[in-house]
Scaffold this active site. Structure first.
Site, PDB file in Angstrom:
ATOM      1  N   ASN A  41       3.327  -1.586   0.380  1.00 41.54           N
ATOM      2  CA  ASN A  41       3.321  -2.365  -0.819  1.00 41.54           C
ATOM      3  C   ASN A  41       4.670  -1.959  -1.732  1.00 41.54           C
ATOM      4  O   ASN A  41       4.836  -0.695  -1.879  1.00 41.54           O
ATOM      5  CB  ASN A  41       1.985  -2.028  -1.519  1.00 41.54           C
ATOM      6  CG  ASN A  41       0.843  -2.657  -0.787  1.00 41.54           C
ATOM      7  OD1 ASN A  41       0.874  -3.657  -0.208  1.00 41.54           O
ATOM      8  ND2 ASN A  41      -0.188  -1.895  -0.983  1.00 41.54           N
ATOM      9  N   HIS A  55       4.676   5.038   0.294  1.00 39.12           N
ATOM     10  CA  HIS A  55       3.624   5.290   1.581  1.00 39.12           C
ATOM     11  C   HIS A  55       3.393   4.049   2.250  1.00 39.12           C
ATOM     12  O   HIS A  55       3.596   2.934   1.990  1.00 39.12           O
ATOM     13  CB  HIS A  55       2.404   5.820   0.939  1.00 39.12           C
ATOM     14  CG  HIS A  55       1.945   4.771  -0.216  1.00 39.12           C
ATOM     15  ND1 HIS A  55       2.597   4.938  -1.401  1.00 39.12           N
ATOM     16  CD2 HIS A  55       0.992   4.021  -0.395  1.00 39.12           C
ATOM     17  CE1 HIS A  55       1.931   4.085  -2.483  1.00 39.12           C
ATOM     18  NE2 HIS A  55       1.064   3.277  -1.593  1.00 39.12           N
ATOM     19  N   GLU A  98       0.359   1.203  -6.184  1.00 34.87           N
ATOM     20  CA  GLU A  98      -0.130   1.827  -7.513  1.00 34.87           C
ATOM     21  C   GLU A  98       0.406   3.389  -7.489  1.00 34.87           C
ATOM     22  O   GLU A  98       0.201   4.141  -8.529  1.00 34.87           O
ATOM     23  CB  GLU A  98      -1.538   1.786  -7.262  1.00 34.87           C
ATOM     24  CG  GLU A  98      -2.315   0.525  -7.749  1.00 34.87           C
ATOM     25  CD  GLU A  98      -3.528   0.351  -7.679  1.00 34.87           C
ATOM     26  OE1 GLU A  98      -4.106   1.268  -7.170  1.00 34.87           O
ATOM     27  OE2 GLU A  98      -4.007  -0.581  -8.093  1.00 34.87           O
ATOM     28  N   HIS A 113       0.886   2.487   4.619  1.00 36.33           N
ATOM     29  CA  HIS A 113      -0.817   2.394   5.100  1.00 36.33           C
ATOM     30  C   HIS A 113      -0.786   2.375   6.657  1.00 36.33           C
ATOM     31  O   HIS A 113      -0.332   1.532   7.300  1.00 36.33           O
ATOM     32  CB  HIS A 113      -1.467   1.412   4.344  1.00 36.33           C
ATOM     33  CG  HIS A 113      -1.423   1.647   2.899  1.00 36.33           C
ATOM     34  ND1 HIS A 113      -2.790   1.739   2.232  1.00 36.33           N
ATOM     35  CD2 HIS A 113      -0.499   1.256   2.058  1.00 36.33           C
ATOM     36  CE1 HIS A 113      -2.346   1.901   0.923  1.00 36.33           C
ATOM     37  NE2 HIS A 113      -1.087   1.392   0.570  1.00 36.33           N
ATOM     38  N   ASP A 154      -6.784   8.112   3.417  1.00 37.90           N
ATOM     39  CA  ASP A 154      -6.695   7.641   2.190  1.00 37.90           C
ATOM     40  C   ASP A 154      -8.052   7.964   1.490  1.00 37.90           C
ATOM     41  O   ASP A 154      -9.059   8.041   2.287  1.00 37.90           O
ATOM     42  CB  ASP A 154      -6.692   5.933   2.181  1.00 37.90           C
ATOM     43  CG  ASP A 154      -6.191   5.295   0.908  1.00 37.90           C
ATOM     44  OD1 ASP A 154      -5.153   4.858   0.737  1.00 37.90           O
ATOM     45  OD2 ASP A 154      -7.130   5.182   0.031  1.00 37.90           O
ATOM     46  N   ILE A 155      -7.972   8.308   0.418  1.00 40.74           N
ATOM     47  CA  ILE A 155      -9.099   8.781  -0.500  1.00 40.74           C
ATOM     48  C   ILE A 155     -10.134   7.712  -0.568  1.00 40.74           C
ATOM     49  O   ILE A 155     -11.341   7.686  -0.820  1.00 40.74           O
ATOM     50  CB  ILE A 155      -8.863   8.982  -2.046  1.00 40.74           C
ATOM     51  CG1 ILE A 155      -9.665  10.208  -2.384  1.00 40.74           C
ATOM     52  CG2 ILE A 155      -8.661   8.210  -2.854  1.00 40.74           C
ATOM     53  CD1 ILE A 155      -9.314  10.884  -3.357  1.00 40.74           C
TER      54      ILE A 155
HETATM   55  P1  5GP Z   1      -0.995   1.438  -3.089  1.00 40.66           P
HETATM   56  O1  5GP Z   1      -1.856   0.296  -3.737  1.00 40.66           O
HETATM   57  O2  5GP Z   1       0.042   2.077  -3.999  1.00 40.66           O
HETATM   58  O3  5GP Z   1      -0.006   0.661  -1.885  1.00 40.66           O
HETATM   59  O4  5GP Z   1      -2.019   2.229  -2.521  1.00 40.66           O
HETATM   60  C1  5GP Z   1      -2.080   3.511  -2.939  1.00 40.66           C
HETATM   61  C2  5GP Z   1      -3.287   4.335  -2.059  1.00 40.66           C
HETATM   62  O5  5GP Z   1      -3.228   5.495  -2.443  1.00 40.66           O
HETATM   63  C3  5GP Z   1      -4.488   3.532  -2.339  1.00 40.66           C
HETATM   64  O6  5GP Z   1      -5.273   3.173  -1.070  1.00 40.66           O
HETATM   65  C4  5GP Z   1      -5.323   4.674  -2.805  1.00 40.66           C
HETATM   66  O7  5GP Z   1      -6.790   4.697  -2.452  1.00 40.66           O
HETATM   67  C5  5GP Z   1      -4.631   5.947  -2.310  1.00 40.66           C
HETATM   68  N1  5GP Z   1      -4.763   7.211  -3.181  1.00 40.66           N
HETATM   69  C6  5GP Z   1      -4.510   7.131  -4.519  1.00 40.66           C
HETATM   70  N2  5GP Z   1      -4.740   8.262  -4.896  1.00 40.66           N
HETATM   71  C7  5GP Z   1      -5.109   9.237  -3.916  1.00 40.66           C
HETATM   72  C8  5GP Z   1      -5.482  10.717  -3.652  1.00 40.66           C
HETATM   73  O8  5GP Z   1      -5.401  11.428  -4.573  1.00 40.66           O
HETATM   74  N3  5GP Z   1      -5.450  10.983  -2.384  1.00 40.66           N
HETATM   75  C9  5GP Z   1      -5.507  10.244  -1.435  1.00 40.66           C
HETATM   76  N4  5GP Z   1      -5.738  10.792  -0.161  1.00 40.66           N
HETATM   77  N5  5GP Z   1      -5.435   9.038  -1.502  1.00 40.66           N
HETATM   78  C10 5GP Z   1      -5.125   8.489  -2.832  1.00 40.66           C
END
Ligand code: 5GP
Length: 125
Positions: free
Chosen positions: A97, A110, A105, A112, A39-40
């Site tokens: 999520n 995905h 988001e 985690h 994760d970034i």
């Molecule tokens: P969500 O809130 O959708 O469950 O999690 C999205 C995740 O994607 C977040 O933890 C965010 O840090 C990660 N993320 C968003 N954009 C990027 C990206 O460009 N590269 C990587 N490696 N992770 C990302």
């Protein structure tokens, strides 16, 4: 901003771009069914995202539409990544999520994978 998991798949989402190699990632594992990368913005010492290679918006979309081999392959990939990272003995957490209340988001399914320290309460009050 949270995505609407009932909308059709958007091939311009960031994880679709990562899958196509248009955006780089720190890859942890890849096979026919899944890609795993760091994760970034990590929220634990180990914070890896595992995504299916197929075009699925969310866990809801994936569990409803994916074929048996895609589902089996993805679930096995998540387990493989946890083992590869040495997380089975200390333990880890999986999280997917979905939509607004879930705080999703990115509109590509995905999971985690968190680990590397005790992770505390499952949901903050
Ligand atoms: P969500 O809130 O959708 O469950 O999690 C999205 C995740 O994607 C977040 O933890 C965010 O840090 C990660 N993320 C968003 N954009 C990027 C990206 O460009 N590269 C990587 N490696 N992770 C990302």
């Amino acid at each position: 901003m949270a995505i609407d998991p009932t909308l059709p798949y958007d091939p311009q989402n960031i994880f679709a771009k990562i899958l196509r190699g248009e955006i780089p990632c720190k890859r942890v594992y890849e096979d026919d069914h899944a890609l795993a990368f760091h994760d970034i913005a990590p929220q634990a010492p180990i914070h890896v995202l595992v995504i299916p290679k197929g075009a699925y918006v969310s866990w809801d979309d994936f569990s409803g539409r994916a074929g048996e081999s895609e589902i089996a392959g993805f679930v096995r990939a998540v387990g493989h990544v946890a083992r590869q990272l040495g997380l089975v003995s200390p333990g880890y957490r999986l999280l997917a999520n979905v939509g607004r209340h879930g705080g999703q988001e990115v509109a590509h399914l995905h999971v985690h994978l968190f680990g590397g320290r005790p992770l505390g309460r499952m949901i903050s009050p």
